[in-house]
Write a protein that holds these residues in place. Structure first.
Motif, PDB file in Angstrom:
ATOM      1  N   ILE A 123       0.839  -1.209   0.000  1.00  0.00           N
ATOM      2  CA  ILE A 123       0.000   0.000   0.000  1.00  0.00           C
ATOM      3  C   ILE A 123       0.869   1.252   0.000  1.00  0.00           C
ATOM      4  O   ILE A 123       1.842   1.345   0.754  1.00  0.00           O
ATOM      5  N   ARG A 124       0.494   2.220  -0.850  1.00  0.00           N
ATOM      6  CA  ARG A 124       1.142   3.529  -0.804  1.00  0.00           C
ATOM      7  C   ARG A 124       0.347   4.412   0.149  1.00  0.00           C
ATOM      8  O   ARG A 124      -0.863   4.598  -0.007  1.00  0.00           O
ATOM      9  N   VAL A 125       1.023   4.930   1.151  1.00  0.00           N
ATOM     10  CA  VAL A 125       0.356   5.684   2.219  1.00  0.00           C
ATOM     11  C   VAL A 125      -0.153   7.020   1.691  1.00  0.00           C
ATOM     12  O   VAL A 125       0.604   7.813   1.106  1.00  0.00           O
ATOM     13  N   LYS A 126      -1.432   7.256   1.887  1.00  0.00           N
ATOM     14  CA  LYS A 126      -2.059   8.506   1.449  1.00  0.00           C
ATOM     15  C   LYS A 126      -2.089   9.531   2.569  1.00  0.00           C
ATOM     16  O   LYS A 126      -1.912  10.727   2.358  1.00  0.00           O
ATOM     17  N   SER A 127      -2.342   9.050   3.766  1.00  0.00           N
ATOM     18  CA  SER A 127      -2.414   9.938   4.929  1.00  0.00           C
ATOM     19  C   SER A 127      -1.807   9.230   6.119  1.00  0.00           C
ATOM     20  O   SER A 127      -2.212   8.124   6.464  1.00  0.00           O
ATOM     21  N   ALA A 128      -0.790   9.875   6.732  1.00  0.00           N
ATOM     22  CA  ALA A 128      -0.105   9.256   7.869  1.00  0.00           C
ATOM     23  C   ALA A 128      -0.704   9.683   9.197  1.00  0.00           C
ATOM     24  O   ALA A 128      -0.266   9.251  10.253  1.00  0.00           O
TER      25      ALA A 128
END
Length: 691
Positions: free
Chosen positions: A274-279
């Motif tokens: 998964i590519r992180v959109k919001s940390a």
């Protein structure tokens, strides 16, 4: 920290902190610090008075020591603890209630009659509009009754009665809204993510990093049975994701490349990159709040019945008013019936009691996802325990490694740790911890790991197929063989341990002996639950030898060994088919089907994320006595609801009789009715187990 002891008795102490004022953040920091101490069972911090109350077991001097050692600059409080605090909310609603009372009596005592009349007429319009909308929807419910009572009072020129009715309704709405929002905030806070580390893809390979080190745009790997910690987009893999914690969907959703995934959902099958959109965690909290506010889970059966009864009684109240007037031709007596209805009290007291109980459960480290689960916990007659990590401690240890090939015990432990580090289970953590204690570096040396629920793990190391798991998985499913000349070694494996089997290329390579110590409180908890009227059952995938020993020591009524996940779920379904209410307690991925099937699924906090997400209640403290507290709390809640119901019906019926007989006036009826509603509502906000 300097403080003064205000009061103390056995197991309880109240202190005053020597500081002029305390901020919300400071109060949350102190509360977090106190609740993190193992010997403290309950803590409360009042920021207004700078006081702290602590309940504890053991030595009083330990409490004094931790209070002396506390310092606001010495403790690192997780951001979500402060973000999810309800102290600001409490302060806001306290001010609203005070303002509502002050403004009402200021208008009543100091404004001239014409201005009071105009203001009361203006406020009446809002209630009349709500009543008309209700009628337009072909419903005769509480807004119709409220609008009728206020309108009739205004037409008679009795603006004091109309104003009093609107004032009490306003107070009731404020209290209900306050309790609801506070309970939701507390519940959402305890449901916040409990993920500390995550696998991040780097040029050097997959690296395990703390979640606070992950940035937007990073690529993470989420394995089966774990919680997705961030919102993001799938860039590789295919999986089934359980989104029940956010959407309430009971069926897992398929996720492929380019699919969006959300923080707090759980990966049931497969693996995703998964590519992180919001940390950040804020969106997760907001989603939980929305889910809780919209879901019907918050309502217990008794609560729903009370609300439906409240609406059904409205036409009877209106009919009673008309009938009284026709029989007596006395408007005053008819109004006495109209001014008293059961609906307001029923609709206020029941939800407030339930939400307050959910809040109180949080104080005892119990996360309850809805009032109906407290009701089911009170009515349950059967409780089913998983063994490993539940009746036994959640920190099993590796006692020894028995090699069955030419490799050393340390090398075999290193291979086992490399496989087990990907999966959240107490035995897997024991293997990883044992390798770490021996400084055995277990870098990734295998291909993609396949997890077979309740059986084990399979992967490829070089050209060899490696498997690790239960005897059933290794010998029956995978058809592994004991190496030639090793049968005697296998037959003499120490019986006092649980066994984890590692096989390579179809041959047993090692048996890892796991010491699975029984919880000190297990026997006492089982005995107490039996005294409370519950049949106690233990189910485990372990051997009959191990299961029989544990069952005898803790004193369960029945036990079942060598069971599969579907066996546990099938047992729960059979018990329910016999008319029994079943509680299931577990900590592993393999317990998830039974947790879902039970009337109440309870997960131990140190268990797998999937189990915690699916469970209806989570025990947040490493102490099974919380189950006794849960049972007691739920029984007290049911008694309170029934008591409130009897009080509401009895008192309001008395007011109607007194009004029809002409003993009390409508204004007195309205005042007594609304006062009793308020008192019952406030009573519902008090703790069930304290005071």
């Amino acid at each position: 920290m300097k403080f003064k002891i205000l009061h103390e008795n056995t197991g309880r102490i109240r202190v005053h902190l020597m500081q002029s004022r305390m901020s919300f953040a400071q109060a949350d920091a102190l509360l977090y610090y106190l609740q993190s101490q193992e010997f403290i069972t309950f803590a409360k911090v009042n920021e207004r008075t700078c006081d702290a109350t602590v309940k504890f077991y053991g030595c009083r001097d330990e409490v004094i020591r931790v209070l002396r050692e506390f310092g606001y600059d010495r403790i690192q409080v997780p951001a979500e603890v402060v973000e999810n605090s309800s102290r600001a909310l409490n302060s806001e609603y306290q001010e609203k209630v005070v303002e509502h009372i002050v403004y009402h009596y200021a208008r009543k005592w100091f404004l001239p009659y014409p201005i009071r009349l105009a203001y009361t007429a203006y406020k009446t319009v809002g209630f009349v509009w709500k009543g008309l909308k209700c009628l337009a929807a072909r419903k005769i419910e509480v807004p119709v009754l409220d609008a009728t009572a206020i309108t009739v009072s205004m037409l008679r020129g009795d603006i004091d009665t109309a104003g009093s009715v609107m004032f009490m309704l306003g107070i009731g709405e404020l209290l209900e809204d306050w309790t609801h929002k506070k309970s939701v905030a507390d519940l959402a806070g305890t449901m916040a993510l409990n993920v500390s580390n995550v696998w991040v893809k780097t040029e050097q390979g997959d690296v395990l990093l703390p979640v606070n080190k992950v940035q937007q745009g990073d690529t993470i790997v989420v394995h089966m049975g774990t919680v997705i910690p961030f919102d993001g987009i799938v860039v590789e893999g295919e999986a089934m994701v359980n989104q029940a914690s956010l959407t309430g969907e009971s069926v897992a959703v398929r996720k492929v490349e380019e699919s969006a995934v959300y923080a707090g959902t759980t990966l049931e099958e497969g693996e995703l990159t998964i590519r992180v959109k919001s940390a950040g965690g804020g969106s997760r909290y907001e989603k939980i709040v929305t889910m809780i506010e919209e879901t019907e889970k918050l309502k217990s059966g008794l609560e729903s019945q009370a609300e439906h009864l409240a609406d059904r009684l409205v036409p009877y109240c209106l009919g009673g008013t008309v009938l009284t007037y026709l029989l007596t031709r006395n408007v005053t007596k008819a109004l006495s019936v109209l001014m008293v209805d059961y609906s307001c009290a029923l609709k206020l007291a029941m939800p407030v009691s339930v939400l307050s109980a959910i809040r109180e459960a949080n104080l005892h480290h119990l996360t309850v996802k809805g009032g109906k689960f407290l009701e089911a916990a009170a009515e349950a007659d059967t409780i089913v325990f998983d063994k490993t990590g539940t009746l036994t401690k959640a920190q099993p240890t590796v006692a020894k490694v028995v090699p069955f090939n030419e490799q050393s015990a340390d090398e075999l432990l290193r291979i086992a740790a490399c496989l087990e580090e990907h999966f959240p289970h107490s035995i897997a953590r024991a293997v990883v911890q044992a390798a770490k204690a021996k400084d055995l570096v277990h870098d990734e040396m295998h291909s993609k790991v396949e997890y077979i629920v309740a059986h084990g793990i399979a992967t490829t190391i070089g050209e060899s197929r490696a498997i690790i798991g239960s005897a059933h998985f290794v010998f029956e499913d995978e058809k592994a063989l004991i190496p030639e000349g090793k049968q005697e070694l296998y037959d003499t494996l120490p019986e006092e341990y649980s066994h984890l089997y590692l096989a390579v290329d179809g041959k047993l390579a090692a048996v890892i002996c796991i010491e699975d110590p029984l919880r000190e409180e297990a026997e006492g908890v089982v005995g107490t639950l039996k005294k409370m009227g519950l049949k106690v059952v233990m189910m485990t995938g372990d051997s009959d030898r191990t299961a029989r020993s544990i069952a005898a020591r803790v004193g369960v009524d029945e036990y079942y060994s060598e069971v599969l996940p579907e066996d546990k779920a099938e047992f729960v379904e059979k018990e329910k088919a016999l008319g029994r209410k079943v509680i299931m307690i577990g900590d592993g991925i393999n317990d998830s089907p039974a947790l879902s099937a039970a009337d109440v699924g309870i997960a131990i906090s140190d268990g797998a994320e999937l189990a915690r997400e699916i469970a209806d209640i989570t025990v947040g403290k490493d102490d099974l006595y919380q189950l006794v507290i849960l049972r007691h709390l739920s029984e007290c809640l049911m008694r309170r609801i029934r008591k409130n119901y009897r009080s509401i019906v009895g008192f309001n019926s008395l007011l109607i009789v007194l009004g029809v007989m002409g003993i009390i006036q409508p204004t007195t009826s309205a005042l007594l009715h609304n006062t009793s509603t308020l008192l019952i509502g406030m009573s519902g906000m008090t703790n069930l187990l304290e005071g």
